[in-house]
Scaffold this motif. Structure first.
Motif, PDB file in Angstrom:
ATOM      1  N   SER A 160      14.957   9.441  33.657  1.00 49.74           N
ATOM      2  CA  SER A 160      14.095   8.462  32.344  1.00 49.74           C
ATOM      3  C   SER A 160      14.593  10.016  31.129  1.00 49.74           C
ATOM      4  O   SER A 160      14.496  10.353  31.498  1.00 49.74           O
ATOM      5  CB  SER A 160      12.582   8.087  32.334  1.00 49.74           C
ATOM      6  OG  SER A 160      12.611   8.805  30.874  1.00 49.74           O
ATOM      7  N   ALA A 161      15.622   9.155  30.370  1.00 47.77           N
ATOM      8  CA  ALA A 161      15.641   9.866  29.292  1.00 47.77           C
ATOM      9  C   ALA A 161      14.846  10.554  27.880  1.00 47.77           C
ATOM     10  O   ALA A 161      15.158  11.888  28.128  1.00 47.77           O
ATOM     11  CB  ALA A 161      17.053   8.881  28.727  1.00 47.77           C
ATOM     12  N   ALA A 162      14.339   9.544  28.557  1.00 53.05           N
ATOM     13  CA  ALA A 162      12.714  10.123  27.897  1.00 53.05           C
ATOM     14  C   ALA A 162      12.587  11.462  28.308  1.00 53.05           C
ATOM     15  O   ALA A 162      11.913  12.081  27.708  1.00 53.05           O
ATOM     16  CB  ALA A 162      12.345   8.576  27.287  1.00 53.05           C
ATOM     17  N   LEU A 163      12.116  11.249  29.557  1.00 54.76           N
ATOM     18  CA  LEU A 163      11.622  12.119  30.246  1.00 54.76           C
ATOM     19  C   LEU A 163      12.481  13.672  29.912  1.00 54.76           C
ATOM     20  O   LEU A 163      11.623  14.327  29.167  1.00 54.76           O
ATOM     21  CB  LEU A 163      10.930  11.994  32.250  1.00 54.76           C
ATOM     22  CG  LEU A 163      10.167  12.683  32.626  1.00 54.76           C
ATOM     23  CD1 LEU A 163       9.013  11.426  31.824  1.00 54.76           C
ATOM     24  CD2 LEU A 163      10.071  11.314  34.117  1.00 54.76           C
ATOM     25  N   LEU A 164      13.484  13.249  30.231  1.00 47.78           N
ATOM     26  CA  LEU A 164      14.419  14.572  29.889  1.00 47.78           C
ATOM     27  C   LEU A 164      14.242  14.463  28.193  1.00 47.78           C
ATOM     28  O   LEU A 164      14.069  16.072  28.150  1.00 47.78           O
ATOM     29  CB  LEU A 164      15.697  14.343  30.257  1.00 47.78           C
ATOM     30  CG  LEU A 164      16.878  15.359  30.118  1.00 47.78           C
ATOM     31  CD1 LEU A 164      16.735  16.846  30.530  1.00 47.78           C
ATOM     32  CD2 LEU A 164      17.953  14.580  30.438  1.00 47.78           C
ATOM     33  N   GLY A 165      13.981  13.778  27.512  1.00 48.09           N
ATOM     34  CA  GLY A 165      14.306  14.413  25.768  1.00 48.09           C
ATOM     35  C   GLY A 165      13.206  14.948  25.715  1.00 48.09           C
ATOM     36  O   GLY A 165      12.860  16.194  24.936  1.00 48.09           O
ATOM     37  N   PHE A 226      25.560  12.451  27.892  1.00 45.26           N
ATOM     38  CA  PHE A 226      25.384  12.415  29.278  1.00 45.26           C
ATOM     39  C   PHE A 226      23.842  11.678  29.688  1.00 45.26           C
ATOM     40  O   PHE A 226      22.909  12.560  29.760  1.00 45.26           O
ATOM     41  CB  PHE A 226      25.470  13.973  30.002  1.00 45.26           C
ATOM     42  CG  PHE A 226      26.820  14.543  29.880  1.00 45.26           C
ATOM     43  CD1 PHE A 226      28.182  13.428  30.866  1.00 45.26           C
ATOM     44  CD2 PHE A 226      26.394  15.540  29.753  1.00 45.26           C
ATOM     45  CE1 PHE A 226      29.237  14.394  30.175  1.00 45.26           C
ATOM     46  CE2 PHE A 226      28.353  16.357  29.654  1.00 45.26           C
ATOM     47  CZ  PHE A 226      29.280  15.653  29.517  1.00 45.26           C
ATOM     48  N   PRO A 227      23.701  10.497  28.469  1.00 44.58           N
ATOM     49  CA  PRO A 227      21.906  10.104  28.277  1.00 44.58           C
ATOM     50  C   PRO A 227      21.966   9.675  30.667  1.00 44.58           C
ATOM     51  O   PRO A 227      20.465  10.663  29.986  1.00 44.58           O
ATOM     52  CB  PRO A 227      22.876   9.094  27.807  1.00 44.58           C
ATOM     53  CG  PRO A 227      23.935   8.446  28.459  1.00 44.58           C
ATOM     54  CD  PRO A 227      24.555  10.256  28.389  1.00 44.58           C
ATOM     55  N   ARG A 228      22.843   9.673  31.357  1.00 44.62           N
ATOM     56  CA  ARG A 228      21.762   9.097  32.257  1.00 44.62           C
ATOM     57  C   ARG A 228      22.198  10.407  33.514  1.00 44.62           C
ATOM     58  O   ARG A 228      22.437  10.114  34.623  1.00 44.62           O
ATOM     59  CB  ARG A 228      22.026   8.212  33.077  1.00 44.62           C
ATOM     60  CG  ARG A 228      20.715   7.576  31.474  1.00 44.62           C
ATOM     61  CD  ARG A 228      21.335   5.513  32.831  1.00 44.62           C
ATOM     62  NE  ARG A 228      20.642   5.813  33.731  1.00 44.62           N
ATOM     63  CZ  ARG A 228      19.063   5.791  33.592  1.00 44.62           C
ATOM     64  NH1 ARG A 228      18.252   6.081  32.752  1.00 44.62           N
ATOM     65  NH2 ARG A 228      18.485   5.508  34.801  1.00 44.62           N
ATOM     66  N   SER A 229      23.290  11.704  32.741  1.00 42.18           N
ATOM     67  CA  SER A 229      23.311  12.794  34.201  1.00 42.18           C
ATOM     68  C   SER A 229      22.234  13.374  34.914  1.00 42.18           C
ATOM     69  O   SER A 229      21.200  13.772  33.675  1.00 42.18           O
ATOM     70  CB  SER A 229      24.582  13.642  33.257  1.00 42.18           C
ATOM     71  OG  SER A 229      24.978  14.141  33.988  1.00 42.18           O
TER      72      SER A 229
END
Ligand SMILES: *[C@@H]1O[C@H](CO)[C@@H](O)[C@H](O)[C@H]1NC(C)=O
Ligand SMILES: *[C@@H]1O[C@H](CO)[C@@H](O)[C@H](O)[C@H]1NC(C)=O
Ligand SMILES: *[C@@H]1O[C@H](CO)[C@@H](O)[C@H](O)[C@H]1NC(C)=O
Ligand SMILES: *[C@@H]1O[C@H](CO)[C@@H](O)[C@H](O)[C@H]1NC(C)=O
Ligand SMILES: *[C@@H]1O[C@H](CO)[C@@H](O)[C@H](O)[C@H]1NC(C)=O
Ligand SMILES: *[C@@H]1O[C@H](CO)[C@@H](O)[C@H](O)[C@H]1NC(C)=O
Ligand SMILES: *[C@@H]1O[C@H](CO)[C@@H](O)[C@H](O)[C@H]1NC(C)=O
Length: 320
Positions: A160-165, A226-229
């Motif tokens: 999840s991009a949110a998790l990474l953010g 790279f939002p989902r890299s």
């Protein structure tokens, strides 16, 4: 293997043998550089004072950086004065730091033979020099941030991009405002079996706010490009950021303090000395590594110029 690599197969095999050997000998992961940039419009002349000042600066800079992981120095007098800084990633050992920086010094002198300004980035260290004093200068020019993603595939759920953010927001707060080394690492569980690992660091010649701003820009770049890299790094003149779905750093350094906040280890204090068992091996390893280093330099130099850029663009990493 792509067909354009085939003519270089013997070199590739030799290199992979070499790096495997080096890796076991020094237990250091591959040290190949990721990016470098040098001035091409502003050159010095061979045999100039600038050149000798630069060579002296680079070696003294890297020795000075090893104990603390960061150093900034200058050498010579105007107009030949040269300024430099060296940074090792916050979690690497002094041996790894030394190995990375000595490679950096050799590489940069070779890659930027006449440049008045140059910088080189590795996964474990960063080296920079210039004819002007860049200490404390903040580099807010986003075009000078470089981003690389090694895995072109996009993460499947539950990435999840949110998790990474969220992870990165937490790390950059911690690095900028709660770590004297401007360094932080952390993990977040994506599922019961998958974990996301992040690392951020700033050079220590800037304010907490500038560090925060540099890292925030890196986060923005990452979420734009790279939002989902599942694996990527951003390298800038004043900060570094990376994440992956496997552990790529020493988790016992830079981790968040346990809930009842423990006082942070004073980074100004001399590093722990309990490394005697490692020292014995080093005496044996260094001559071996030097010989291999010279051999590898010869091979890499004849090989890299022609092939590395092509390979890196098409095959290993994806500079944008
Ligand atoms: C590369 O270095 C040159 C000269 O120092 C500088 O003008 C340029 O902005 C740099 N490029 C990047 C992408 O950092
Ligand atoms: C500076 O040196 C580089 C590398 O040797 C060369 O490619 C470049 O043309 C030189 N630039 C000038 C202005 O002489
Ligand atoms: C370079 O700039 C920094 C910050 O402005 C300053 O503290 C330092 O003394 C300067 N170094 C030299 C050698 O002039
Ligand atoms: C970078 O900082 C300078 C001075 O601090 C400011 O004038 C400039 O507008 C900033 N650039 C960006 C892109 O924020
Ligand atoms: C990954 O996702 C990005 C944006 O969501 C998309 O532009 C790109 O084509 C995807 N790449 C692959 C290899 O699926
Ligand atoms: C992640 O999962 C591991 C193993 O299941 C657990 O020990 C750890 O506390 C979890 N970490 C977080 C931040 O939830
Ligand atoms: C991780 O760092 C700790 C503390 O500096 C050190 O004792 C340990 O040996 C390191 N582990 C690895 C695998 O390098």
């Amino acid at each position: 293997m792509p067909s354009y690599l085939l003519p270089n197969l013997p070199q590739l095999l030799f290199l992979s043998f070499l790096f495997t050997t080096l890796r076991t000998a020094t237990s250091a992961p591959s040290n190949s550089w990721y990016w470098y940039n040098c001035s091409i419009t502003s050159n010095f002349t061979t045999h100039s004072t600038y050149k000798s000042d630069l060579q002296l600066l680079l070696s003294s800079l890297s020795s000075a950086a090893i104990p603390t992981g960061f150093s900034t120095q200058s050498n010579g007098r105007s107009p030949n004065q040269v300024f430099g800084s060296a940074l090792c990633r916050g979690d690497v050992s002094q041996d790894e730091c030394q190995y990375c920086l000595s490679t950096a010094v050799q590489d940069i002198l070779q890659l930027c033979p006449l440049s008045r300004r140059g910088a080189i980035w590795y996964l474990k260290c960063f080296l920079r020099y210039s004819s002007s004093n860049f200490t404390s200068s903040k580099d807010n020019e986003t075009s000078r941030f470089r981003r690389f993603s090694y895995k072109t595939q996009n993460a499947s759920e539950p990435f999840s991009a949110a998790l990474l953010g969220n992870l990165m927001t937490d790390l950059i707060e911690r690095a900028a405002y709660r770590s004297a080394r401007l360094f932080a690492t952390g993990e977040v569980n994506m599922t019961s079996s998958e974990t996301l690992y992040g690392l951020v660091q700033c050079t220590r010649d800037q304010s907490e706010d500038d560090c925060h701003q540099c890292l925030q820009r890196s986060v923005n770049i990452m979420s734009t490009y790279f939002p989902r890299s599942i694996e990527a790094v951003t390298m800038a003149y004043n900060c570094f950021m990376g994440h992956a779905t496997y552990s790529f750093y020493n988790q016992s350094v830079g981790a968040a303090p346990p809930p009842p906040p423990a006082p942070e280890v004073d980074p100004g204090a001399p590093p722990p000395r309990g490394k005697d068992s490692g020292k014995k091996n080093v005496a044996l390893v260094i001559p071996l590594v030097s010989v291999l280093g010279v051999l590898s330099a010869i091979f890499i130099c004849s090989w890299r110029r022609r092939t590395f850029l092509k390979v890196s663009r098409k095959y290993c990493i994806r500079p944008v």
